[in-house]
Design a protein around this motif. Structure first.
Motif, short mmCIF file in Angstrom:
data_model
loop_
_atom_site.label_atom_id
_atom_site.label_comp_id
_atom_site.label_asym_id
_atom_site.label_seq_id
_atom_site.Cartn_x
_atom_site.Cartn_y
_atom_site.Cartn_z
N LYS B 60 0.82 -1.19 0.07
CA LYS B 60 -0.03 -0.10 -0.04
C LYS B 60 0.87 1.20 -0.03
CE LYS B 60 -4.13 -1.54 2.29
NZ LYS B 60 -4.64 -1.62 4.17
N GLY B 61 0.42 2.38 -0.62
CA GLY B 61 1.17 3.58 -0.66
C GLY B 61 2.22 3.59 -1.83
N THR B 62 2.26 2.72 -2.56
CA THR B 62 3.37 2.79 -3.60
C THR B 62 2.91 4.14 -4.41
OG1 THR B 62 3.59 0.63 -3.60
CG2 THR B 62 3.98 1.65 -5.75
N ASN B 63 3.99 4.68 -4.97
CA ASN B 63 3.61 6.24 -5.56
C ASN B 63 4.55 6.36 -6.61
OD1 ASN B 63 5.72 7.38 -4.37
ND2 ASN B 63 4.61 7.27 -2.41
N TRP B 64 4.46 7.69 -7.18
CA TRP B 64 5.40 7.80 -8.32
C TRP B 64 6.79 7.79 -7.98
CZ3 TRP B 64 3.90 7.96 -13.24
CH2 TRP B 64 2.57 8.04 -13.58
N PHE B 65 7.19 8.12 -6.88
CA PHE B 65 8.75 8.02 -6.36
C PHE B 65 9.07 6.68 -6.75
CE2 PHE B 65 7.29 11.40 -3.49
CZ PHE B 65 8.27 12.20 -3.99
N TYR B 66 8.17 5.58 -6.65
CA TYR B 66 8.96 4.24 -6.91
C TYR B 66 9.21 4.00 -8.55
CZ TYR B 66 7.38 2.79 -2.30
OH TYR B 66 7.54 2.75 -1.00
N THR B 67 8.88 5.09 -9.49
CA THR B 67 9.38 4.87 -10.71
C THR B 67 10.53 5.19 -11.28
OG1 THR B 67 8.35 6.98 -11.26
CG2 THR B 67 6.97 5.12 -11.67
N LEU B 68 11.35 5.83 -10.38
CA LEU B 68 12.73 6.53 -10.45
C LEU B 68 13.88 5.41 -10.99
CD1 LEU B 68 12.90 9.04 -7.67
CD2 LEU B 68 12.73 9.62 -10.15
N GLY B 69 13.62 4.39 -10.46
CA GLY B 69 14.60 3.47 -10.58
C GLY B 69 14.24 2.80 -12.45
N THR B 70 13.12 2.71 -12.29
CA THR B 70 12.82 2.27 -13.66
C THR B 70 13.20 3.28 -14.81
OG1 THR B 70 11.00 1.18 -12.74
CG2 THR B 70 11.13 1.29 -15.32
N SER B 71 13.21 4.72 -14.31
CA SER B 71 13.57 5.66 -15.42
C SER B 71 14.78 5.81 -15.58
CB SER B 71 12.93 6.96 -14.57
OG SER B 71 11.89 6.81 -14.10
#
Lengths: 192, 262
Positions: B60-71
Motif C-alpha cells: 500500500k502507498g506505492t507512488n510515483w517515487f517508485y518509478t525512479l529506478g525504472t526511469s
C-alpha cells in the motif's frame, strides 16, 4: 589429478590475465622519450619579459599534443638558483599547478593568471594567490648550434629547487615529495 | 482441422457436449498462440520466471517515487541505443575525433539529434540515479534485508559517474580536453597512488594519442558490460525482496492479537 586440473586452469587464466593487465598497465612503466626542440635564437629572448613559444609535448597527437611555454633569458638579479647548462634561459610551463588549466602571462601586471579558479603567479612563476600548491613547472633549456632548445619538463618547490615532474595539485614542500612520488614515466635529467 | 496439443490448465471439452458455435478464425488464432506459448513453456519453463517477475505483491502507498529506478534503467537503455549508433560514425583517434563529431553533427542524417539524445540522456541518467538513491535512502528501503541491493546500487552510481567522466572527453573539443585534464589531475592529487593513477588514466605522463582510445574503450566496452551485469543483480534482488512501503504507511494492528500481546 585435481591439482593438475586446477594448475591447468590457473595457467589458462594467467595466459589471458597477464597480457590484458600488461596492455593496461604498460604505459605506467614506459619512459617518455627525451626530446629537445629549437625555439629561436638567443637574441629573441629578453631578461625583462616573456615571449610565448609553442612546443610539442606529445608527438603523434596533432594539435592536441602541443603546448605554449613562456620564455625569457636568465636575469641574475632575480634568478637566484645556481647556474648550470640548463637554465641560461627560463622556460615556464603554462600548466596551472592547481588542476592543470592553461595559465597566461599578463604583461601589464607581470603575473601569470589562471582563468579557471583564479590562481596567480609572480614573474618567477611562484604562487601569489589562489589555490595552486607550488610554483609553475619549468622546462630544461640549452643552447645548441646557436639556437635555444627546450627540453623535458621539471617541477619546482617553493624554493625553485628542481624535482622530477609531478602532476598539478601535488605539493612538493615538506613531506609532499614523498606523498606524491615521482613516476617511472617521467623523471628530471640525471645530476640536476 | 489442425490438431494442437492441449494446453496445461485448460479445461478439455466434456465428451458428448455439442459445440455451441463453430469456431471462428479468431478462436483458431488464439488457440494457435496459446499452443505456441505452451510449446515454448514446456521446453523452457519460462512461465514460472514470468510470473516471478511480473505478478508481484505491491505494498500500500506505492507512488510515483517508485518509478525512479525504472526511469534510470530506461535512460541507460536509451544511452546504449544512441551510443551504438554514434559508435558507427565516431573515430577515437586524436587527429580524427573532433572531425568525426563534426561530421555526425552536420552531415549524418539526424546525427545531431542522436548526439543530443546521448549527451542530454547522460545528464538525465545521472539525475535519475541520484533521485532514485535519495528515494531509497529517505524511504529507508536500504534496510535489512536489502543492504546488498544498496551496495550494488552504490557501485552502479560509481560506474555511472565514471561513465560520465570518460564520455565527456570523447567530443575532443576544448571543453572536453580541459575538463578531462582537470578531472585526471583531481584523481592524481590522491596521495601515494594518485600519481600512478594519473599515468594509468592518461596512458603516460601527458595527454596523448592513446589517452582518447583508452577512455573510449573504458566508456563503450568495459563499463556498459559491468553496468548491465549489476543491473541484472539489482533487479533480481528487487524482485526477490519486493518493494518497501513508504515510511508513513504503518501496519494495521489486529485488535485480537493486540490483546494477546499483553
Amino acid at each position: 589429478m585435481t591439482g593438475l586440473a586446477n594448475g591447468g586452469g590457473g595457467i589458462a587464466i594467467g595466459m589471458i590475465a597477464v597480457p590484458a593487465l600488461g596492455f593496461a598497465l604498460a604505459p605506467n612503466l614506459d619512459k617518455k622519450p627525451l626530446a629537445w626542440e629549437a625555439v629561436g635564437t638567443p637574441e629573441e629572448f629578453s631578461q625583462d619579459t616573456y615571449v610565448s613559444r609553442t612546443i610539442t609535448l606529445t608527438p603523434g597527437a596533432g594539435e592536441t599534443g602541443k603546448s605554449t611555454v613562456y620564455m625569457r633569458a636568465r636575469n641574475a638579479e632575480i634568478d637566484k638558483e645556481p647556474v648550470d647548462d640548463y637554465n641560461q634561459f627560463i622556460a615556464i610551463s603554462t600548466r596551472c599547478m592547481h588542476l592543470g588549466c592553461p595559465v597566461r602571462y599578463v604583461d601589464a601586471s607581470e603575473r601569470f593568471i589562471c582563468p579557471c579558479h583564479g590562481g596567480v603567479y609572480d614573474f618567477l612563476g611562484q604562487v601569489q594567490g589562489g589555490p595552486p600548491v607550488r610554483p609553475l613547472d619549468r622546462f630544461y633549456t640549452r643552447i645548441k648550434d646557436g639556437l635555444v632548445e627546450v627540453g623535458p619538463r621539471f617541477s619546482v618547490n617553493s624554493e625553485l629547487k628542481r624535482f622530477s615532474p609531478r602532476d598539478p595539485a601535488q605539493d612538493l614542500d615538506g613531506i609532499g615529495q614523498y606523498l606524491f612520488p615521482s613516476r617511472p614515466t617521467i623523471r628530471k635529467l640525471p645530476g640536476t | 482441422m489442425l490438431k494442437l496439443p492441449s494446453v496445461p490448465g485448460a479445461t478439455p471439452p466434456r465428451p458428448g457436449t455439442p459445440a455451441a458455435e463453430p469456431k471462428t478464425k479468431l478462436d483458431n488464432a488464439a488457440e494457435a498462440a496459446t499452443a505456441a506459448l505452451g510449446w515454448l513453456d514446456e521446453r523452457t519453463a519460462l512461465s514460472g520466471t514470468a510470473r516471478f517477475v511480473m505478478f508481484r505483491k505491491v505494498p500500500k502507498g506505492t507512488n510515483w517515487f517508485y518509478t525512479l529506478g525504472t526511469s534510470t534503467m530506461f535512460a541507460f537503455m536509451s544511452q546504449v541505443i544512441t551510443g551504438v549508433i554514434l559508435a558507427m560514425f565516431y573515430d577515437p583517434s586524436p587527429n580524427r575525433a573532433y572531425e568525426s563529431m563534426r561530421y555526425i553533427n552536420n552531415d549524418v542524417w539526424a546525427g545531431q539529434f542522436v548526439h543530443g539524445m546521448h549527451r542530454w540522456g547522460a545528464t538525465v541518467m545521472v539525475i535519475f540515479i541520484f533521485l532514485h538513491m535519495g528515494r531509497t535512502f529517505f524511504f529507508g528501503a536500504y534496510k535489512y534485508p536489502r543492504e546488498l541491493n544498496w551496495v550494488i546500487g552504490v557501485l552502479l552510481v560509481l560506474l555511472v559517474m565514471i561513465m560520465a567522466f570518460t564520455g565527456y572527453l570523447l567530443p575532443w573539443d576544448q571543453r572536453a580536453y580541459w575538463a578531462t585534464a582537470v578531472g585526471v589531475n583531481i584523481f592524481a592529487s590522491a596521495p601515494i597512488a594518485g600519481p600512478y593513477l594519473g599515468d594509468f588514466l592518461r596512458a603516460g605522463p601527458d595527454f596523448g594519442a592513446t589517452t582518447l582510445s583508452r577512455f573510449y574503450s573504458i566508456h563503450m566496452l568495459v563499463l556498459p558490460g559491468l553496468i548491465m551485469g549489476l543491473i541484472g543483480a539489482h533487479l533480481y534482488l528487487v524482485i526477490k525482496h519486493g518493494t518497501t512501503a513508504p515510511p508513513w504507511v504503518t501496519a494495521e494492528l489486529d485488535e485480537e492479537l493486540r490483546s494477546e500481546e499483553v
